[in-house]
Motif scaffolding. Sequence first.
Motif, PDB file in Angstrom:
ATOM      1  N   HIS A  28      20.756 -20.493  58.713  1.00  0.00           N
ATOM      2  CA  HIS A  28      20.451 -19.139  59.189  1.00  0.00           C
ATOM      3  C   HIS A  28      21.635 -18.197  58.978  1.00  0.00           C
ATOM      4  O   HIS A  28      21.466 -17.051  58.554  1.00  0.00           O
ATOM      5  N   VAL A  29      22.824 -18.681  59.296  1.00  0.00           N
ATOM      6  CA  VAL A  29      24.021 -17.833  59.180  1.00  0.00           C
ATOM      7  C   VAL A  29      24.302 -17.483  57.719  1.00  0.00           C
ATOM      8  O   VAL A  29      24.505 -16.318  57.366  1.00  0.00           O
ATOM      9  N   LEU A  30      24.281 -18.502  56.851  1.00  0.00           N
ATOM     10  CA  LEU A  30      24.594 -18.221  55.445  1.00  0.00           C
ATOM     11  C   LEU A  30      23.531 -17.330  54.808  1.00  0.00           C
ATOM     12  O   LEU A  30      23.845 -16.475  53.975  1.00  0.00           O
ATOM     13  N   HIS A  31      22.285 -17.487  55.241  1.00  0.00           N
ATOM     14  CA  HIS A  31      21.217 -16.624  54.736  1.00  0.00           C
ATOM     15  C   HIS A  31      21.449 -15.178  55.207  1.00  0.00           C
ATOM     16  O   HIS A  31      21.335 -14.229  54.426  1.00  0.00           O
ATOM     17  N   ALA A  32      21.824 -15.022  56.473  1.00  0.00           N
ATOM     18  CA  ALA A  32      22.106 -13.687  57.022  1.00  0.00           C
ATOM     19  C   ALA A  32      23.281 -13.038  56.281  1.00  0.00           C
ATOM     20  O   ALA A  32      23.269 -11.839  55.987  1.00  0.00           O
ATOM     21  N   TYR A  33      24.299 -13.835  55.969  1.00  0.00           N
ATOM     22  CA  TYR A  33      25.474 -13.310  55.244  1.00  0.00           C
ATOM     23  C   TYR A  33      25.075 -12.859  53.839  1.00  0.00           C
ATOM     24  O   TYR A  33      25.580 -11.861  53.333  1.00  0.00           O
ATOM     25  N   GLU A  34      24.171 -13.617  53.226  1.00  0.00           N
ATOM     26  CA  GLU A  34      23.678 -13.248  51.893  1.00  0.00           C
ATOM     27  C   GLU A  34      22.993 -11.879  51.954  1.00  0.00           C
ATOM     28  O   GLU A  34      23.199 -11.024  51.094  1.00  0.00           O
ATOM     29  N   ILE A  35      22.163 -11.700  52.987  1.00  0.00           N
ATOM     30  CA  ILE A  35      21.480 -10.417  53.178  1.00  0.00           C
ATOM     31  C   ILE A  35      22.514  -9.316  53.434  1.00  0.00           C
ATOM     32  O   ILE A  35      22.414  -8.206  52.896  1.00  0.00           O
ATOM     33  N   ALA A  36      23.527  -9.631  54.228  1.00  0.00           N
ATOM     34  CA  ALA A  36      24.562  -8.644  54.555  1.00  0.00           C
ATOM     35  C   ALA A  36      25.284  -8.163  53.291  1.00  0.00           C
ATOM     36  O   ALA A  36      25.592  -6.984  53.143  1.00  0.00           O
ATOM     37  N   VAL A  37      25.532  -9.084  52.376  1.00  0.00           N
ATOM     38  CA  VAL A  37      26.184  -8.718  51.104  1.00  0.00           C
ATOM     39  C   VAL A  37      25.254  -7.817  50.303  1.00  0.00           C
ATOM     40  O   VAL A  37      25.659  -6.766  49.791  1.00  0.00           O
ATOM     41  N   LYS A  38      23.991  -8.207  50.228  1.00  0.00           N
ATOM     42  CA  LYS A  38      22.994  -7.423  49.483  1.00  0.00           C
ATOM     43  C   LYS A  38      22.853  -6.014  50.065  1.00  0.00           C
ATOM     44  O   LYS A  38      22.722  -5.038  49.340  1.00  0.00           O
ATOM     45  N   GLU A  39      22.881  -5.935  51.390  1.00  0.00           N
ATOM     46  CA  GLU A  39      22.691  -4.643  52.068  1.00  0.00           C
ATOM     47  C   GLU A  39      24.005  -3.872  52.249  1.00  0.00           C
ATOM     48  O   GLU A  39      24.048  -2.873  52.959  1.00  0.00           O
ATOM     49  N   ARG A  40      25.066  -4.400  51.654  1.00  0.00           N
ATOM     50  CA  ARG A  40      26.377  -3.718  51.653  1.00  0.00           C
ATOM     51  C   ARG A  40      26.931  -3.485  53.071  1.00  0.00           C
ATOM     52  O   ARG A  40      27.463  -2.421  53.380  1.00  0.00           O
ATOM     53  N   TYR A  41      26.776  -4.461  53.920  1.00  0.00           N
ATOM     54  CA  TYR A  41      27.461  -4.395  55.224  1.00  0.00           C
ATOM     55  C   TYR A  41      28.970  -4.452  54.970  1.00  0.00           C
ATOM     56  O   TYR A  41      29.419  -4.953  53.934  1.00  0.00           O
ATOM     57  N   ARG A  42      29.742  -3.960  55.943  1.00  0.00           N
ATOM     58  CA  ARG A  42      31.211  -4.012  55.828  1.00  0.00           C
ATOM     59  C   ARG A  42      31.691  -5.269  56.548  1.00  0.00           C
ATOM     60  O   ARG A  42      31.245  -5.571  57.640  1.00  0.00           O
ATOM     61  N   PHE A  43      32.632  -5.978  55.942  1.00  0.00           N
ATOM     62  CA  PHE A  43      33.046  -7.290  56.438  1.00  0.00           C
ATOM     63  C   PHE A  43      34.418  -7.294  57.124  1.00  0.00           C
ATOM     64  O   PHE A  43      35.272  -6.449  56.854  1.00  0.00           O
ATOM     65  N   PHE A  44      34.591  -8.297  57.983  1.00  0.00           N
ATOM     66  CA  PHE A  44      35.845  -8.640  58.662  1.00  0.00           C
ATOM     67  C   PHE A  44      36.253  -7.653  59.766  1.00  0.00           C
ATOM     68  O   PHE A  44      35.401  -6.974  60.325  1.00  0.00           O
ATOM     69  N   SER A  45      37.561  -7.570  60.058  1.00  0.00           N
ATOM     70  CA  SER A  45      38.048  -6.916  61.291  1.00  0.00           C
ATOM     71  C   SER A  45      37.538  -5.502  61.535  1.00  0.00           C
ATOM     72  O   SER A  45      37.189  -5.149  62.660  1.00  0.00           O
ATOM     73  N   PHE A  46      37.553  -4.658  60.507  1.00  0.00           N
ATOM     74  CA  PHE A  46      37.113  -3.276  60.688  1.00  0.00           C
ATOM     75  C   PHE A  46      35.653  -3.098  60.220  1.00  0.00           C
ATOM     76  O   PHE A  46      35.190  -1.989  59.997  1.00  0.00           O
ATOM     77  N   GLY A  47      34.945  -4.194  60.066  1.00  0.00           N
ATOM     78  CA  GLY A  47      33.608  -4.148  59.498  1.00  0.00           C
ATOM     79  C   GLY A  47      32.501  -3.985  60.530  1.00  0.00           C
ATOM     80  O   GLY A  47      32.745  -3.624  61.683  1.00  0.00           O
ATOM     81  N   ASP A  48      31.281  -4.263  60.091  1.00  0.00           N
ATOM     82  CA  ASP A  48      30.108  -4.114  60.947  1.00  0.00           C
ATOM     83  C   ASP A  48      29.937  -5.338  61.870  1.00  0.00           C
ATOM     84  O   ASP A  48      30.689  -6.298  61.776  1.00  0.00           O
ATOM     85  N   ALA A  49      28.920  -5.254  62.722  1.00  0.00           N
ATOM     86  CA  ALA A  49      28.721  -6.288  63.738  1.00  0.00           C
ATOM     87  C   ALA A  49      27.414  -7.038  63.548  1.00  0.00           C
ATOM     88  O   ALA A  49      26.503  -6.573  62.862  1.00  0.00           O
ATOM     89  N   MET A  50      27.356  -8.186  64.210  1.00  0.00           N
ATOM     90  CA  MET A  50      26.139  -8.986  64.207  1.00  0.00           C
ATOM     91  C   MET A  50      25.870  -9.412  65.644  1.00  0.00           C
ATOM     92  O   MET A  50      26.795  -9.748  66.377  1.00  0.00           O
ATOM     93  N   LEU A  51      24.607  -9.338  66.041  1.00  0.00           N
ATOM     94  CA  LEU A  51      24.220  -9.893  67.334  1.00  0.00           C
ATOM     95  C   LEU A  51      23.401 -11.147  67.058  1.00  0.00           C
ATOM     96  O   LEU A  51      22.396 -11.085  66.352  1.00  0.00           O
ATOM     97  N   ILE A  52      23.863 -12.273  67.590  1.00  0.00           N
ATOM     98  CA  ILE A  52      23.100 -13.517  67.472  1.00  0.00           C
ATOM     99  C   ILE A  52      22.412 -13.732  68.810  1.00  0.00           C
ATOM    100  O   ILE A  52      23.078 -13.861  69.839  1.00  0.00           O
ATOM    101  N   LYS A  53      21.063 -13.682  68.789  1.00  0.00           N
ATOM    102  CA  LYS A  53      20.352 -13.777  70.081  1.00  0.00           C
ATOM    103  C   LYS A  53      19.409 -14.978  70.119  1.00  0.00           C
ATOM    104  O   LYS A  53      19.092 -15.550  69.087  1.00  0.00           O
TER     105      LYS A  53
END
Length: 345
Positions: free
Chosen positions: A320-345
Amino acid sequence: MTEGMNVKDYDYDLPEELIAQDPLEDRSSSRLMVLDRQTGDVEHRHFTDILEYLHPGDCLVINNTKVIPARLFGVKEDTQAKIEVLLLKRKENDIWETLVKPGKKAKPGTKLVFGDGLLTAEVVDVVEEGNRLIQFHYDGIFEEILDQLGQMPLPPYITHQLKDKNRYQTVYAKYDGSAAAPTAGLHFTKELLQKVKDMGVDIAEVTLHVGLGTFRPVKVENVLDHHMHSEFYMVSQEAADKINRAKESGHRVIAVGTTSTRTLEAAADENGRLHETSGWTEIFIYPGYQFKVIDALITNFHLPQSTLVMLVSALAGREHVLHAYEIAVKERYRFFSFGDAMLIK
């Protein structure tokens, strides 16, 4: 090696331009990816939408540690050769464990000068991994001198200079001691936290002083061979009561950040109850770990092959996590310390 025990199992491809180099003007305007850990489904939201995912009676746990401006640039007293010192761990009598660059110039007995003599130091010993113990000398209050001379110890993948020191600090930072920010908390503004409180969500503050080891990629092939650095944490009676109350009444405990998560999981007894406590933890959370306290997690996007990707995989499942990260790359999310957030619920 069994599934998920090889460090390569936590790798993913990240285009370098997606590493956020600068903080956003408005903290809470980051994007928020919402990952359902049961189904693996993903939603794309904005960070301020976090309110829709919190319910009255829930407990939001934040880490109120404060990053110290721990990077000092100075010279060797005799040769005036430039030297950089990174403060890692406070020992007694103004002695700190530090990382010195270039290290070979810092033999025991070497005298260092910072800020035209406002702060001086002497190398007293070499310890594990080539770290140096340094004794500092100064007049006045060490923290104030550090604030004047030190720079924020930004992670190695951030190459830009930080214009405003406070942007690498949460709005609720209280207790000096971290070498790195608990970055999931950087998305909260005072206004947003007030809205969280107003809707009947308890906010519990814990403290974990984040070590630089957080950024270290895992260097061993077998995950189980990785040794975690130790970090100091504190849980007050007030925080323990709020968290226990949420659990007992069937509400959720939502950790802001992997640092709050490590604190709660390290401090809880085997029934998942918390008491007032403090100490050092080397807790290492990877898939197979059974969470005792947290039900949900707000976090950033983490480095490939890092212990933090392993921690979120323990909560949401590696696929699930690696799939979400793949989507995040495709959707141009910003990564790491100053990047975007994820809520795991």
